[in-house]
Design an enzyme around this catalytic site. Structure first.
Site, PDB file in Angstrom:
ATOM      1  CG  ASP A 108      -1.808   1.182   1.339  1.00  0.00           C
ATOM      2  OD1 ASP A 108      -2.622   1.368   0.417  1.00  0.00           O
ATOM      3  OD2 ASP A 108      -1.708   1.943   2.326  1.00  0.00           O
ATOM      4  CD  GLU A 161      -2.299   2.476  -3.516  1.00  0.00           C
ATOM      5  OE1 GLU A 161      -3.198   3.315  -3.693  1.00  0.00           O
ATOM      6  OE2 GLU A 161      -1.837   2.217  -2.392  1.00  0.00           O
TER       7      GLU A 161
END
Length: 725
Positions: free
Chosen positions: A406, A459
C-alpha cells in the site's frame, strides 16, 4: 543457624523488586548462589506464607518490610511453590527457575537485525520448556528499564513477571509455565527514567482480542492441516507475466453480511466468497488488510498487530482454512500489506519503549500529515528487519500468494504531501527516501529468494522508474505495479457525455505509450468507489440502460487492454451506491436484469481472458499489441490487435464509445473467418443484441495497415471482440 531472610536479600534490591523497578530481576528471583550457599527468592504479592515443594517441603520466610517477598536458603534441586494468603491456597511453577529459551544464534541475528524469521523467536509461543508446558514471551525494547508480561494470569500486575534482558540485543524474554493458547496479554514497560508507559500490545503477537479491547492473544503457529500441496507446487506459473491474472479485491467485513448485520466468519467466507469468486472466473482474491487494526473505519490500513489476522472474522487457524479453501478451488490469495505507516494508538508501536523506537523522532520524517499516523524509521536495521520478516511471515505461515504493498509513493519520497520546510532532504540533498527504497528492495529480494512462486504488487502512482524491474537490474524488485495513470485517464474519459469524448480521445490511448515500461495491473479498486467518487455505474453518463451500456463497453476495453486485471467487489454487478465498509454489498441488485447482465459479462470476460493466450501472454510486451485504429476521434472508435505466440489465435477488439451504431471497415491481421467471441451489447448482458451474427469473414481489402479487413458492426456503446478462426 539459618540466616534471617532480611540478610539474604539486600534491602535496596528488595525495594526495587516489590516496586517493579529492578532492571535485572532474574539476577535476584529464583535460586541463586549467595556466599557459600544458595538462596531462593520469590515475590508473590498477596501471599502470607510460601512453601517450597522440593524433595521435602521447606517454609520460606517473609522478608520483613517487603510484603510478598520471601527468601530461603536451600540446595539446588527442582521445586514448585505453594502460596497461602487471603483465605486461598495456590500451587505453581516459579518462572524464575527456568533458563533462557533463545539461543546464541538467535541472539546474534537479533542483535545484527538480520533474523529473517523474526516471528519464530519474538512474540508468544506455547512450548514445552525444561519438561513444563507454558508460553515463551520475547520482545524487543532496547531502551526499557524493565519489561513485564501482564494478563489475567497475573492480575495484570507488572511486578509479578518481569522479563530477562538478553544482553545488548535489546530483547527481553520469559517463560511462563501454565500460560497457554487463548491467554490475553500485554507488556508493561518502564521507559527511560522509570516512566511507566501505557500497556503495549505485542508487535509480533499472533492474535488479538476483539475490538475495542486491544490485548494480544497467545496463538500457536505451525498447526495447520494444509491440503494445498498441488497449488503450492504449481503456483509460480500462475504468477508469471505470461499468465492470466484477474484479481477480485475484497473487504471481508462488507462483502456480505449475515442476518442481523453480523460480519461473516473466515469459515463462512471460505465457502461463500471462495465459491463465488471461482464461479466468476477470477484467478485471485486480494484481501484488504487483514492485520489487526483498532478502527473499522481505517479499513485495515492503520494496523497495530502486523502479525495477527484480525479476530473480527475468527482465529488464525480459521484464516488459514480460508486460504486453503481458495487454493483448492484454484484461487490465489493476496493481501494488502501496509509498511508505510502505523497509528498513534497508545497500545501500539508509537514510543514503544519510551523512545521513538519504530518511528522517526523528527515529525518531518516520522509523522504522516494526511493520515495522522507515524512513519517507520526505515533506516533502522531492526525496524527494516521487522517489516521484511513480517512480509515473509504472511507468505510462509499462511501460504499467501502475494502482497499488494500500500501507498508506495508515500514511502519513496520524503516530500510526499509536504510543503517546503516540512521535510528533511536525503543525504544527497534530494527528495528520494533512500532508506525506504532500500527496505522495499530488501523485502522483494527476501520473499522472492525464499519462494520465487509468490508475487508482490506495488500501489505506486508516480513515474518512479523500475518499480517492477528486478533489484539486480536497478529496480525496486516488485513483480507488478498498479497502472494508476491508466485508471485515472480512462475513468475521466468514461465520465464524459459521449458528445464530448471526441475532444478527449487520447485519454484512452495514452497508456499504450508506456504500457511496457512496467509489469502493469489495471486497477479498479476500492479507492475509486468511495469518498464521493461514486460507484462505477454512477460514474457513467446517461440514464438507465445507457449507463449500463457504457460500463459494459468499458469493461470490454479493460479486459482486452494489455495488463493484468483487478476489480473491486460490487463493481462486477454494477453496485449502485458507493462502497460502505459498514454494510453488505447490495446483492439484491442481481434481481434486476441489467445488474445481472453486467455480472454475466464480467464472468464471460474472465473466462475469455483465461482461455485466450492472445489476451494475456504478452500483457507486458509490445509484440502483444498493435493499434488498428487509435485516431478516430470523430466517431470515438478504437480498434487493436492482441497477440500471443505465433501459433496462437489472434484477437481483434473494437470499441464504440458513442450511442450510435457504426458499421465500419476494420483491418484484420490474417485472412479467414473471425469469430465474434464476445459482444457487450448481447442480450444476455442487457444489451440490444446487435452485432455480427457470430463473426465476420475477411476480404482482401487493405485497411488499417493490414492486407485484409472486414465490415464490422459496432453497436452503440459497445466492445466487440473477434478471435481468429
Amino acid at each position: 543457624m539459618p540466616k534471617a531472610p532480611e540478610t539474604l536479600v539486600d534491602p535496596a534490591v528488595a525495594q526495587a523488586i516489590v516496586e517493579g523497578a529492578h532492571g535485572d530481576p532474574f539476577s535476584v528471583l529464583g535460586l541463586h548462589r549467595r556466599g557459600g550457599g544458595h538462596v531462593l527468592t520469590a515475590f508473590v504479592p498477596g501471599a502470607e506464607r510460601l512453601a517450597v515443594l522440593a524433595s521435602r517441603e521447606i517454609e520460606a520466610a517473609p522478608v520483613e518490610g517487603f510484603p510478598g517477598l520471601f527468601a530461603v536458603a536451600m540446595q539446588p534441586e527442582p521445586y514448585r511453590l505453594r502460596a497461602t494468603g487471603q483465605g486461598a491456597v495456590w500451587e505453581f511453577e516459579d518462572p524464575f527457575r527456568f533458563g533462557p529459551v533463545l539461543g546464541e544464534m538467535d541472539e546474534y541475528l537479533l542483535g545484527e537485525g538480520t533474523h529473517r524469521r523474526l516471528w519464530r523467536v519474538l512474540g508468544a509461543h506455547p512450548i514445552r520448556h525444561e519438561g513444563v508446558e507454558g508460553t515463551h514471551f520475547a520482545l524487543w525494547a532496547p531502551n526499557a528499564e524493565r519489561v513485564s508480561v501482564v494478563g489475567d494470569f497475573n492480575i495484570w500486575d507488572g511486578r509479578r513477571h518481569p522479563m530477562r534482558r538478553r544482553g545488548p540485543t535489546g530483547v527481553w524474554e520469559i517463560f511462563l509455565p501454565g500460560v497457554g493458547e487463548g491467554a490475553a496479554y500485554k507488556f508493561e514497560i518502564r521507559g527511560p527514567g522509570g516512566h511507566l508507559l501505557p500497556l503495549k500490545a505485542d508487535p509480533v503477537g499472533f492474535g488479538s482480542e476483539h475490538p475495542p479491547r486491544t490485548a494480544s492473544v497467545v496463538r500457536a503457529l505451525g498447526s495447520a492441516d494444509w491440503r494445498d500441496g498441488d497449488w503450492m507446487a504449481g503456483r509460480a506459473s500462475r504468477h508469471s507475466v505470461d499468465a492470466p491474472i484477474s484479481i477480485y479485491e475484497v473487504h471481508l467485513g462488507s462483502w456480505k453480511r449475515a442476518e442481523g448485520g453480523r460480519m461473516l466468519s473466515y469459515t463462512e467466507l471460505a465457502r461463500d466468497l471462495v465459491d463465488y469468486a471461482a464461479d466468476m472466473g477470477f484467478t485471485h482474491l486480494e484481501l484488504m488488510p487483514v492485520s489487526e487494526h483498532p478502527f473499522d473505519g481505517s479499513w485495515g490500513y492503520q494496523p497495530v498487530g502486523l502479525f495477527a489476522p484480525t479476530i473480527r472474522h475468527g482465529t488464525p487457524q480459521e484464516f488459514r482454512a480460508l486460504v486453503d479453501a481458495a487454493h483448492q478451488k484454484g484461487l490465489g490469495v493476496l493481501i494488502d500489506w501496509v509498511p508505510g505507516h502505523f497509528p498513534t494508538d497508545p497500545h501500539g508501536l508509537g514510543r514503544f519503549d519510551g523512545t521513538a523506537l519504530y518511528e522517526h523522532a523528527d515529525p518531518r520524517e516520522g509523522f504522516h500529515q494526511d493520515w495522522n499516523t507515524l512513519i517507520y524509521n526505515f533506516g533502522r536495521t531492526e525496524v527494516a528487519n521487522f517489516l521484511t520478516s513480517n512480509a515473509l511471515y504472511w507468505l510462509e505461515e499462511y501460504h499467501l500468494d502475494g502482497l499488494r504493498v500500500d501507498a508506495v509513493a508515500s514511502m519513496l519520497y520524503r516530500d510526499y504531501s509536504r510543503k517546503a520546510g516540512e521535510w528533511v532532504p536525503n543525504k544527497d540533498g534530494g527528495r528520494e527516501n533512500h532508506e525506504a527504497i532500500a527496505l522495499l528492495r530488501r523485502m522483494n529480494e527476501t520473499v522472492y529468494a525464499e519462494d520465487p512462486g509468490v508475487m508482490t504488487v506495488a500501489e505506486e502512482s508516480t513515474a518512479f522508474p523500475g518499480v517492477s524491474r528486478p533489484v539486480h537490474h536497478g529496480g525496486l524488485g516488485f513483480g507488478f505495479k498498479w497502472n494508476m495513470g491508466w485508471m485515472n485517464d480512462t475513468l475521466d474519459y468514461m465520465h464524459l457525455d459521449p458528445v464530448h469524448r471526441r475532444h478527449h480521445h487520447h485519454q484512452m490511448t495514452f497508456s499504450l505509450h508506456y504500457a511496457w515500461s512496467e509489469n502493469y495491473i489495471l486497477p479498479i479498486s476500492h479507492d475509486e468507489v468511495v469518498h464521493g467518487k461514486g460507484s462505477m455505474i454512477a460514474k457513467m453518463p446517461g440514464e438507465g440502460a445507457e449507463k449500463f451500456a457504457n460500463l459494459r463497453a468499458y469493461y470490454g476495453y479493460m479486459w482486452t487492454h494489455p495488463g493484468k486485471k483487478l476489480l473491486f467487489m460490487g463493481c462486477e454487478f454494477a453496485q449502485g451506491r458507493e462502497w460502505n465498509h459498514g454494510a453488505s454489498l447490495d446483492w439484491h441488485h442481481l434481481e434486476h436484469p441489467l445488474h445481472r447482465g453486467v455480472q454475466t459479462l464480467v464472468r464471460d470476460l474472465n473466462r475469455l481472458y483465461r482461455e485466450t493466450p492472445a489476451l494475456h501472454r504478452n500483457d507486458a510486451r509490445p509484440e502483444g499489441f498493435v493499434w488498428l485504429e487509435a485516431n478516430d476521434a470523430d466517431h470515438s472508435v478504437y480498434a487493436f490487435v492482441r497477440r500471443g505466440r505465433v501459433d496462437e489465435p489472434m484477437v481483434v477488439a473494437a470499441m464504440n464509445f458513442t450511442p450510435i451504431e457504426r458499421r465500419m471497415r476494420i483491418g484484420l491481421p490474417a485472412e479467414g473467418h473471425w469469430e465474434e467471441v464476445l459482444n457487450t451489447d448481447a442480450e444476455i448482458y442487457g444489451g440490444g443484441n446487435r452485432g455480427n451474427l457470430g463473426g465476420v469473414v475477411s476480404e482482401h481489402v487493405g485497411w488499417h495497415g493490414q492486407e485484409h479487413s472486414a465490415l464490422v458492426t459496432l453497436p452503440p456503446l459497445s466492445t466487440v471482440i473477434l478471435r481468429q478462426g
